[in-house]
Design a protein around this motif. Structure first.
Motif, PDB file in Angstrom:
ATOM      1  N   ASP B  36     -46.592 -63.433 -13.610  1.00 57.04           N
ATOM      2  CA  ASP B  36     -46.113 -64.330 -12.564  1.00 57.04           C
ATOM      3  C   ASP B  36     -45.467 -65.519 -13.268  1.00 57.04           C
ATOM      4  O   ASP B  36     -45.766 -65.794 -14.427  1.00 57.04           O
ATOM      5  CB  ASP B  36     -47.337 -64.794 -11.742  1.00 57.04           C
ATOM      6  CG  ASP B  36     -46.950 -65.632 -10.539  1.00 57.04           C
ATOM      7  OD1 ASP B  36     -45.769 -65.603 -10.140  1.00 57.04           O
ATOM      8  OD2 ASP B  36     -47.847 -66.326 -10.015  1.00 57.04           O
ATOM      9  N   GLU B  37     -44.601 -66.228 -12.590  1.00 63.12           N
ATOM     10  CA  GLU B  37     -44.032 -67.437 -13.160  1.00 63.12           C
ATOM     11  C   GLU B  37     -45.165 -68.418 -13.464  1.00 63.12           C
ATOM     12  O   GLU B  37     -46.084 -68.565 -12.646  1.00 63.12           O
ATOM     13  CB  GLU B  37     -43.031 -68.078 -12.189  1.00 63.12           C
ATOM     14  CG  GLU B  37     -41.675 -67.387 -12.122  1.00 63.12           C
ATOM     15  CD  GLU B  37     -41.622 -66.230 -11.122  1.00 63.12           C
ATOM     16  OE1 GLU B  37     -42.685 -65.886 -10.547  1.00 63.12           O
ATOM     17  OE2 GLU B  37     -40.524 -65.680 -10.917  1.00 63.12           O
ATOM     18  N   GLY B  38     -45.110 -69.053 -14.631  1.00 70.26           N
ATOM     19  CA  GLY B  38     -46.124 -70.039 -14.993  1.00 70.26           C
ATOM     20  C   GLY B  38     -47.293 -69.478 -15.790  1.00 70.26           C
ATOM     21  O   GLY B  38     -48.153 -70.231 -16.242  1.00 70.26           O
ATOM     22  N   VAL B  39     -47.351 -68.161 -15.974  1.00 62.90           N
ATOM     23  CA  VAL B  39     -48.463 -67.553 -16.697  1.00 62.90           C
ATOM     24  C   VAL B  39     -48.194 -67.614 -18.203  1.00 62.90           C
ATOM     25  O   VAL B  39     -47.053 -67.552 -18.644  1.00 62.90           O
ATOM     26  CB  VAL B  39     -48.646 -66.088 -16.222  1.00 62.90           C
ATOM     27  CG1 VAL B  39     -49.537 -65.304 -17.163  1.00 62.90           C
ATOM     28  CG2 VAL B  39     -49.202 -66.068 -14.826  1.00 62.90           C
ATOM     29  N   GLY B  59     -52.165 -63.861 -19.710  1.00 65.97           N
ATOM     30  CA  GLY B  59     -53.434 -64.564 -19.484  1.00 65.97           C
ATOM     31  C   GLY B  59     -54.406 -64.152 -20.571  1.00 65.97           C
ATOM     32  O   GLY B  59     -54.165 -64.386 -21.752  1.00 65.97           O
TER      33      GLY B  59
END
Lengths: 614, 79
Positions: B36-39, B59
């Motif tokens: 996802d964006e921001g991961v 993550g």
């Protein structure tokens, strides 16, 4: 039955769900199938703290309620109460890997939003501590709004607390469903936020799993290690199995001696010795080899190496129009094509999956071990060709390689013809390495041994006895050969017309007929046929290997091996293909193309070996 | 920078993903694996020929993806 509460065990793949399920239910497990789909339903009995029993159902691992495989669909349908043949759970046990909170919480949030009474098992907290993560399960419980119990399934930690919490959850009424978590992205973002709050401290630590991968997934060393593991596996199948196989063979010999000593010559003795003891015994001596093979496969699976192997093999599989996803079903097919074909369910793309199903029978399954083992032991010299490598093991390895090359070649052709389509990508989680659990492996081996012995006692026994009867009647008059006048002999003579050009003799043609049920029956059929012939000719019966050495030429033996590399002689495989492809079209296609390949391969081998003067 | 060009063992953050360049099922699976964006992501291992497939950390999880898929993911090493 219907009155006891049902608790569904759900979680991401690799959350340690099944280990927890096993520890909670002990040995009282039932394995079945959901109607209409070929997804396994595993259930067991759990006693709640107040003494009430509950039924625990282990559902397939899922990443999200937005299902993308038949397995995930079953999990979703059960928890929303829409699965045929299953009631809606009274409570849900959600298993979360503490070392992978951000990811596992997403699915957890989706399930909790359904409103069923839920208990979270925060599993593998010991590994999280080792990774330097400090997790506050109290914060987690508050954020999720359900009880959170820290567990270490493999060490039985937290099981009593879990039982306690489940007992309380079962009586609780269902809450209204919330629709806020239906979107995966929303659930993911909320999961990350909660994980950020629950992880109160994190110290960077070098993880040994990562260090191992630096070698195991190294583009060069990784491939070396992979080839070495495969090679050791096949050498072991031959070398380690010899003492126990000899022992089993000797015990069957003892029983035979006993029967011959107690019973007078005649039909009954012939049935027991030629049909039952020789026929079934010839197959059961291969039990040690089959168990050693399954031992390696279970070990590779439970340690997490199998997915690394899929990663290493993706490029090679891509060149055959498949992907690393197809590797695991194909390697499982080395044990047996039936679980291999069932394992293709994780492949999402239908054409990709169909191709894998169609080529899976080409992988050398354990039922071929009796056939290959017999011919190799009888006609390939047990020479050491240096570096501790035996010639027999090498030939066996070669047969496996031909099976693999055949499968990839067939896949490539199929992907350009009948199963043409865009190539789907390769995407899979690679979980951390895990120490194998001896108990689970022993349990797995025990189940395989039972299945094999059950086959020996049913399909193989029945087809051997029928063959014995067809071989023994009508009885030959003096001066006639029993094998030629018998019903089976006459049938074989018809088949022999077709099989003679590829080097097959009368006995092989005979053995191929009952071996349609299962490949290993060819061995017991040969044993029975030669045994009856010997008795007919007034000779003492010899071990099957010695028989072949005297009667078969090397080109014939090699053609026989080549035939069994390709021939689809297994009713179970055909049946599971029909079930997995929903019809007779694809199993019919599979049987047809494999028989044609088998015939061509046997012919080419026979004539090449004859020309080379073997 | 595109994820397939990201040097190994260099942590980065996903800036954008060209979801439309992936097939719908690929996009769904990638989302289900937590991308996802921001991961935070990191390239860890690559195959012998042209670093294909790639093993990346999303993550706290290691995931194998094809290079063609990594090309749709833009990352930033600054954050």
């Amino acid at each position: 039955m219907t009155s006891i509460p049902m608790i569904a065990v759900v979680g991401n793949p690799n959350a340690g769900k099944s280990a927890l399920f096993n520890k909670l239910t002990g040995a009282h497990q039932k394995v079945g199938n959901y109607p209409g789909v070929t997804v396994e339903r595993k259930s067991g009995r759990l006693s709640l703290p107040d003494g009430r029993p509950a039924e625990l159902v282990d559902l397939p691992g899922a990443y999200s309620l937005e299902a993308s495989s038949p397995d995930e669909e079953v999990t979703r349908d059960v928890v929303i109460g829409r699965q045929q043949g299953e009631r809606q759970p009274d409570a849900v046990l959600l298993v979360i890997d503490a070392t992978n909170l951000d990811n596992h919480l997403r699915f957890a949030l989706q399930v909790i939003a359904l409103g069923l009474p839920t208990v979270v098992a925060l599993n593998m907290v010991d590994l999280a501590a080792r990774d330097g993560l400090t997790i506050d399960s109290g914060i987690l419980a508050r954020e999720l709004g359900v009880p959170v119990i820290e567990t270490v399934a493999v060490r039985r930690r937290g099981l009593d607390e879990l039982r306690e919490a489940l007992g309380a959850a079962v009586g609780r009424p269902r809450q209204a469903q919330s629709h806020s978590m239906e979107d995966v992205v929303a659930a993911q973002r909320r999961a990350r936020a909660i994980a950020g709050r629950a992880i109160v401290a994190e110290t960077a630590k070098r993880r040994w799993s990562g260090r191992l991968d630096a070698v195991a997934l190294h583009p060069v060393f990784g491939l070396f290690i992979f080839v070495a593991i495969m090679f050791i596996m096949f050498q072991a199948v031959f070398a380690w199995a010899k003492p126990p196989a000899d022992f089993i063979g000797a015990r069957f010999g003892d029983v035979e001696t006993l029967v011959v000593a107690t019973l007078p010559p005649g039909l009954l003795r012939s049935l027991l010795v030629d049909g039952v003891i020789k026929g079934v015994g010839a197959v059961i001596v291969f039990l040690p080899q089959i168990l050693i093979l399954f031992f390696f496969i279970l070990l590779l699976e439970s340690t997490g190496y199998m997915v690394r192997a899929a990663f290493l093999m993706d490029r090679l599989m891509a060149s055959a129009g498949l992907s690393g996803h197809a590797f695991i079903p194909l390697l499982s097919s080395v044990a047996c094509a039936v679980p291999g074909i069932m394992a293709t369910r994780t492949i999402e793309d239908p054409k990709h999956r169909l191709t894998t199903i169609l080529v899976a029978p080409l992988m050398t399954c354990s039922a071929r071990i009796p056939v290959y083992g017999l011919i190799i032991a009888a006609l390939i010299p047990a020479r050491n060709i240096g570096y501790g490598i035996g010639l027999q093991g090498l030939v066996m390895f070669g047969l496996y390689v031909i099976g693999i090359v055949g499968a990839l070649g067939a896949a490539l052709v199929l992907r350009h013809t009948v199963t043409r389509g865009a190539n789907q990508g390769f995407m899979m989680e690679m979980p951390k390495y895990q120490a194998p659990h001896l108990r689970d492996i022993v349990l797995g081996l025990w189940q395989r041994a039972l299945i094999f012995l059950k086959r020996a006692g049913t399909i193989i026994l029945v087809s051997t006895v029928i063959l014995w009867a067809l071989l023994s009647f009508p009885q030959a008059k003096p001066g006639e050969n029993q094998l030629d006048v018998s019903v089976a002999g006459r049938l074989a003579s018809g088949l022999e017309v077709i099989m003679r050009p590829v080097g097959f003799n009368h006995e092989i043609s005979l053995a191929l007929i009952p071996a349609m049920a299962a490949r290993e029956v060819a061995v017991s059929a040969l044993a029975t046929a030669y045994s009856i012939q010997d008795e007919d000719e007034g000779r003492t019966t010899e071990a099957l290997g010695n028989q072949l050495r005297g009667r078969w030429s090397l080109p014939t033996a090699l053609a026989f091996l080549a035939w069994f590399v390709f021939a689809p002689q297994c009713l179970s495989t055909i049946a599971v293909t029909r079930r997995e492809t929903n019809g007779w079209k694809w199993p019919a296609f599979m049987v047809g193309y494999l028989f044609i390949l088998a015939y061509l391969a046997a012919g080419a081998t026979f004539w090449l070996a004859t020309l080379l003067g073997f | 920078m595109r994820l397939d060009k990201l040097p190994f063992s260099t942590p980065a953050t996903v800036v954008s993903v060209r979801w439309n360049d992936l097939t719908p099922s690929e996009a769904k699976r990638l989302r289900n694996l937590g991308l996802d964006e921001g991961v935070r992501v990191e390239a860890l291992h690559g195959g012998l020929i042209g670093r294909d497939p790639l093993a990346i950390r999303i993550g706290r999880m290691m995931v194998a993806i094809r290079r063609s898929c990594a090309q749709t993911i833009s990352v930033d090493t600054a954050a």
